[in-house]
Scaffold this motif. Structure first.
Motif, short mmCIF file in Angstrom:
data_model
loop_
_atom_site.label_atom_id
_atom_site.label_comp_id
_atom_site.label_asym_id
_atom_site.label_seq_id
_atom_site.Cartn_x
_atom_site.Cartn_y
_atom_site.Cartn_z
N PHE A 243 -27.82 -28.04 -9.08
CA PHE A 243 -27.49 -28.51 -10.42
C PHE A 243 -27.07 -27.38 -11.34
O PHE A 243 -25.95 -27.37 -11.87
CB PHE A 243 -28.69 -29.26 -11.02
CG PHE A 243 -28.61 -29.46 -12.50
CD1 PHE A 243 -27.79 -30.44 -13.03
CD2 PHE A 243 -29.34 -28.65 -13.37
CE1 PHE A 243 -27.68 -30.61 -14.39
CE2 PHE A 243 -29.24 -28.82 -14.74
CZ PHE A 243 -28.41 -29.80 -15.25
N TYR A 266 -27.86 -37.60 -20.09
CA TYR A 266 -28.07 -36.74 -21.25
C TYR A 266 -26.93 -36.87 -22.24
O TYR A 266 -27.15 -36.90 -23.44
CB TYR A 266 -28.16 -35.30 -20.74
CG TYR A 266 -28.64 -34.30 -21.74
CD1 TYR A 266 -29.96 -34.36 -22.20
CD2 TYR A 266 -27.81 -33.29 -22.19
CE1 TYR A 266 -30.41 -33.43 -23.10
CE2 TYR A 266 -28.27 -32.35 -23.10
CZ TYR A 266 -29.57 -32.43 -23.56
OH TYR A 266 -30.02 -31.50 -24.46
N LEU B 248 -36.67 -38.33 -13.71
CA LEU B 248 -36.32 -37.94 -15.08
C LEU B 248 -36.16 -39.13 -16.02
O LEU B 248 -36.72 -39.14 -17.12
CB LEU B 248 -35.02 -37.14 -15.07
CG LEU B 248 -35.12 -35.69 -14.65
CD1 LEU B 248 -33.76 -35.05 -14.69
CD2 LEU B 248 -36.07 -34.95 -15.57
N PHE B 252 -38.48 -39.67 -19.19
CA PHE B 252 -37.78 -39.45 -20.46
C PHE B 252 -38.04 -40.61 -21.42
O PHE B 252 -38.34 -40.42 -22.59
CB PHE B 252 -36.28 -39.30 -20.19
CG PHE B 252 -35.47 -38.98 -21.41
CD1 PHE B 252 -35.53 -37.71 -21.97
CD2 PHE B 252 -34.66 -39.93 -21.99
CE1 PHE B 252 -34.78 -37.40 -23.08
CE2 PHE B 252 -33.90 -39.63 -23.12
CZ PHE B 252 -33.97 -38.36 -23.66
N LEU B 337 -33.33 -27.58 -15.85
CA LEU B 337 -33.21 -29.03 -15.96
C LEU B 337 -34.31 -29.65 -16.83
O LEU B 337 -34.03 -30.37 -17.78
CB LEU B 337 -33.24 -29.62 -14.54
CG LEU B 337 -32.88 -31.08 -14.39
CD1 LEU B 337 -31.61 -31.41 -15.13
CD2 LEU B 337 -32.74 -31.42 -12.93
N LEU B 340 -34.11 -28.54 -20.37
CA LEU B 340 -32.96 -29.14 -21.04
C LEU B 340 -33.26 -30.56 -21.51
O LEU B 340 -33.00 -30.94 -22.64
CB LEU B 340 -31.77 -29.15 -20.07
CG LEU B 340 -30.48 -29.82 -20.52
CD1 LEU B 340 -29.77 -28.93 -21.51
CD2 LEU B 340 -29.58 -30.08 -19.32
N ILE B 341 -33.87 -31.34 -20.62
CA ILE B 341 -34.10 -32.75 -20.93
C ILE B 341 -35.27 -32.93 -21.88
O ILE B 341 -35.20 -33.70 -22.84
CB ILE B 341 -34.38 -33.54 -19.63
CG1 ILE B 341 -33.22 -33.37 -18.65
CG2 ILE B 341 -34.65 -35.00 -19.92
CD1 ILE B 341 -32.01 -34.18 -18.95
N GLY B 344 -35.04 -29.14 -24.89
CA GLY B 344 -33.77 -28.96 -25.59
C GLY B 344 -33.87 -27.88 -26.64
O GLY B 344 -34.49 -26.84 -26.43
#
Lengths: 303, 401
Positions: A243, A266, B248, B252, B337, B340-341, B344
């Motif tokens: 990724f 996202y 995820l 999330f 990853l 980021l999710i 952030g």
């Protein structure tokens, strides 16, 4: 499982559960439940409020409940991602295994082995983001900044804008980064297996007059095959999940499965499609992993 | 020649290709990183104008190129042309790169081209001329070959095009976004130093928690009897294949409901949950391999499970714990990853900051490389210090999500 509680140790029926409870709770919340839920979400619309089939419009192709899978498999963007993932697999898996084997065999014969191995392995320690920056620097179009262009300039090839080249060439450049990172991993495992080959066998064939190449192909390689298989399958899984490199390097049309999935989640908030991509990913992984675990068990049993 | 000596010599010569191959490959592997490291210590001007591989070249600008191409008109004293004084620092500082200077060669002065095309200096000479003019006019002080300013700049998140944080503070003083107090600026959210703090804040609990919980669970799997033990362990081994991506979306959404998005707690729990299958698997295999007699005799001495776990099992399991900790720490530290999710820009960790910097190329390569190296320094140090455990962890054979 061979071990059980020593007979003398008493325990109440809930003792074991006390030790298990915290881990089990987190596993259920963060792994088990979400996995099942992802499968469910992959059948729902993008905002997950209705079934995917309810989004179908008359006159357009639609796979009903599996509509998200249609979008994940047949749209242009999707085929790009699938093709790139395939390219990654075809190049990266054999590439890292062969390079790892080469390093393992070569370094085995020099006295500065551990230093050489540390150098090859070091990229494994840094993040993919760090690796991507290192290589974007190498690929920089300005020959006064990017070392690749500077190097090619020496033999008279003009500067190229590497990362803006056409697909699939630009994906190949990203795969180079992947190989730079992962070869240390394959080398370490293969090297350990190489050290496990009894020296008597090797010496015996040398005494029999075999040259180094014959020793390698006739004696070492057959012994290494099981390890190479495990390393290859492990690399297959690692490659499927790749990724960060693709995400950070940002080429044109270099998307792979995992980056598409994250973009959908996202950037576009398309939960259904994103979940479908995740399910496709795990479906691809399961058979490889199954094979891997079997191989591993066979190897363990043989020891 | 002595026969033994000759054979030795032949074998050494035979091995030359081997050494060339090994050293060559190692060089290929290390050069990209070396380039990054060197660049991060070079001043901005140098980074933009010459490649890092030229860092060893002499810097002292010579007047030869100027004498060949320019003295005829501009004179050795730089000011022979009445209307323009090449010895004036404000004139020369206008030419921020060689291209700007080259443009003037096309201009026409009094009906004649400044310099006819066939008499123009090549790139190399042009750079030499510009450097010479810069130093002679006093437009630029000879820049040092190496500097730590790039590191200082990124630590406080200073990314203006020219100049450095130190210069800006000296010349302009504090502004609303910059207090010029190093440690105060270093804890703003776009400062890399803050990213380092955030990365530690994420990584340390995310390493300790899963290993602690895995230790408990592994003890139960290895030394306690309960119903469904085998089935559960098999299931656990199976859970290792679940890729991160698979979990995820639901997590999330769960976090969105609970308001855990953007919080450290959320990331800790996620990393813990996700690290558990592998950690339990590894720990249980290790703990189950410990000699039974020790545990039994402790129990006969009157110790309960809790005591056996704390005083005997955990200390004996230290090698496994060490391998796991290093693995988990590096994995979390290098992760983009999850950060980021779930985090952030609310609490930017290093990898996130780097990927953002990369998108904007904010601050140029001289700072980009410094920031990258800061992020790499810690895992590299951990790796070099604990290489043994790291490799052992790898070899105990499994794959991580």
């Amino acid at each position: 499982m061979k071990t059980t509680t020593p007979a003398v140790m008493r325990q109440k029926w809930w003792t074991a559960w006390m030790y298990l409870a915290p881990a089990l709770a987190l596993l259920i919340i963060f792994v088990l439940f979400p996995t099942l839920r992802t499968v469910y979400l992959s059948l729902r619309s993008s905002d997950t409020t209705q079934w995917a089939s309810e989004q179908c419009r008359a006159g357009e192709t639609c796979w009903g409940l599996l509509e998200n899978y249609r979008q994940a498999l047949t749209t242009d963007q999707a085929t790009t991602a699938l093709q790139n993932t395939a390219l990654w697999l075809v190049v990266m898996v054999p590439g890292t295994v062969i390079l790892g084997l080469l390093f393992a065999v070569l370094t085995d014969r020099v006295r500065y082995e551990s230093l050489a191995k540390s150098i090859i392995f070091a990229p494994m320690a840094i993040s993919f983001v760090g690796a991507s920056i290192i290589w974007r620097f190498v690929y920089n179009p300005d020959p006064d900044i990017g070392s690749l262009n500077a190097l090619l300039g020496v033999i008279g090839i003009g500067p190229q804008t590497w990362l803006a080249t056409d697909p699939p060439f630009n994906s190949m450049l990203l795969i180079v980064v992947g190989m730079w990172v992962w070869t240390g991993f394959t080398m370490t495992i293969i090297s350990a297996a190489l050290k496990g080959i009894p020296t008597e066998i090797i010496e015996a064939s040398r005494v029999d007059g075999a040259n180094e190449w014959q020793v390698f192909t006739h004696v070492m390689l057959p012994q290494l095959v099981p390890t190479l298989a495990v390393v290859g399958t492990t690399m297959t899984i690692n490659t499927l999940k790749i990724f960060d490199i693709v995400w950070v390097m940002k080429g044109i049309k270099t998307d792979v499965l995992a980056t598409r999935m994250i973009s959908e989640l996202y950037l576009f908030r398309n939960n259904g499609l994103s979940a479908a991509l995740a399910v496709i990913l795990i479906i691809l992984i399961i058979p490889v992993m199954y094979y891997n675990i079997r191989q591993f068990n066979i190897q363990e049993a043989a020891r | 020649m002595n026969r033994v000596l000759r054979e030795r010599l032949i074998s050494i010569i035979n091995r030359i290709p081997l050494h060339v191959a090994v050293i060559g490959l190692c060089l290929i592997w290390i050069l990209p990183t070396l380039g990054l490291l060197i660049t991060s210590f070079r001043p901005q001007q140098a980074v933009n104008e010459t490649g890092w591989w030229e860092v060893v070249k002499s810097q002292e600008p010579t007047s030869t190129a100027y004498q060949t191409y320019c003295t005829d008109c501009h004179g050795a004293n730089l000011s022979a042309v009445p209307s323009i004084d090449l010895g004036a620092s404000d004139v020369v500082s206008g030419f921020t790169n060689t291209r700007r200077l080259a443009v003037t060669f096309n201009r026409e002065y009094n009906g004649a081209v400044h310099i006819p095309e066939d008499q123009r200096p090549d790139d190399e000479s042009l750079r030499e001329i510009l450097d010479y003019l810069r130093i002679e006019s006093g437009a630029i002080k000879m820049p040092p070959r190496f500097t730590v300013n790039n590191y200082k700049d990124v630590m406080v998140g200073y990314d203006a095009r020219g100049g450095t944080y130190d210069q800006a503070c000296e010349e302009e003083g504090p502004t609303p976004t910059r207090s010029c107090d190093f440690w105060e600026d270093a804890t703003r959210s776009d400062a890399i130093f803050k990213g380092v703090l955030n990365s530690f804040a994420v990584s340390i609990p995310s390493t300790i928690l899963p290993i602690l919980l895995a230790g408990f669970a592994a003890y139960a799997f290895a030394w306690l009897d309960f119903r469904g033990r085998k089935v559960m362990f098999a299931l656990l081994v199976g859970l290792q294949i679940v890729p991160l991506q698979m979990t995820l979306v639901p997590v999330f959404r769960l976090y969105a409901d609970l308001g855990l998005n953007g919080s450290f707690l959320g990331v800790w729990l996620f990393h813990t949950g996700f690290g558990l299958p592998y950690a339990i698997y590894l720990m249980r295999n290790f703990i189950a391999g410990l000699p039974r007699e020790i545990v039994e005799s402790a129990y006969l001495d009157g110790a309960g499970h809790w005591r056996v776990f704390r005083v005997i099992i955990m200390p004996l399991a230290l090698p496994a714990i060490a391998a796991l900790s290093i693995f988990q720490f590096m994995w979390v530290w290098n992760d983009l990853l999850v950060a980021l999710i779930f985090l952030g820009n609310k609490a930017p960790v290093l990898t996130y900051q780097l990927s953002q910097l990369m998108d904007s190329l904010g601050g140029g390569w001289h700072r980009m490389t410094a920031a990258a190296f800061i992020s790499m320094a810690i895992p590299l140090a951990v790796f070099l210090l604990f290489q043994r455990y790291f490799v052992r962890g790898l070899l105990s054979g499994s794959v991580k999500g």
